[in-house]
Design an enzyme around this catalytic site. Sequence first.
Site: not given
Ligand code: NAP
Length: 255
Positions: A15, A17, A71, A165, A198
Amino acid sequence: MVKGLVAGRLALVTGAGSGIGRAACQVLSREGATVIAADKHHDSALETIKAHTALASGAFDVGDHSAMELDVSNSKSVQGVLQNILKQYKAPPTIVVNSAGITKDNWLLKMSESDYDSVLDVNLKGTFLVMQTFAKAMTEASVTGSIVNISSIVGKYGNLGQSNYTASKAGVVAMTKTAAKELGKFNIRVNAVLPGFINTPIVKTVPDKVMMMMLMLVPLGRMGEPEEIAEVITFLSSDKSSFITGAAIDVTGGF
Ligand code: NAP
């Protein structure tokens, strides 16, 4: 000589990117790791390497870090990335950060089976496949390592519209604790980070009104920045946390 908390280590971040994964690449590379940014979209992973790692400041050769398409929900894709890494670096990563994650929110009464399945496939099965594949590679290479899984604080408390989720993220904590018990004898540590709200693209879908209500419950009164999660990920990846395994650490501003 490269200095830093994780100097000389090879780190795989899924993830990578966007958001927290991208920030993890940034901080891990700042602290001396060679970073493999893996994401569903190769372009965004490459952008992370080019613009957000220590490479950007000229501290590394271009050849050190790399971007790979992955993936996490597909076992063939996970295996493919391992084989690419072994070919390119001649060793498995000793730091693995599982940050790939998606949301597909809806009320329990309205959620489709496919939205339930796809969230569980990426967030929970994806974490399982990456952990299993890379922990196995570490044991085969007789190296010690650290795995950091990104769960969520809503996996502990629940959240409206997120039955898929929240279940996936609670599962990540339970699986982390089990993996820590099983992999301790190989000196592979496994920990989970539970972020609160976040500032990344994943929360952009939360309606403003809901977000304002949520923020009232955060003692520090603001959203966190992805770098604030990445610093904890890097600590857990490093030898500074050498006696921490099976832990689930809230990073929520007190939520
Ligand atoms: P994000 O900015 O959407 O980043 C997630 C990344 O994972 C995106 O680049 C996404 O690509 C990629 N991804 C999705 N499906 C995938 C797959 N099958 N294989 C490989 N990569 C994939 O979200 P984030 O906030 O950084 O979240 C990162 C982690 O933290 C996640 O597990 C999320 O649940 C967790 N989290 C986030 C928050 C928050 O508030 N931001 C809070 C608690 C937990 P696409 O953009 O194409 O989907």
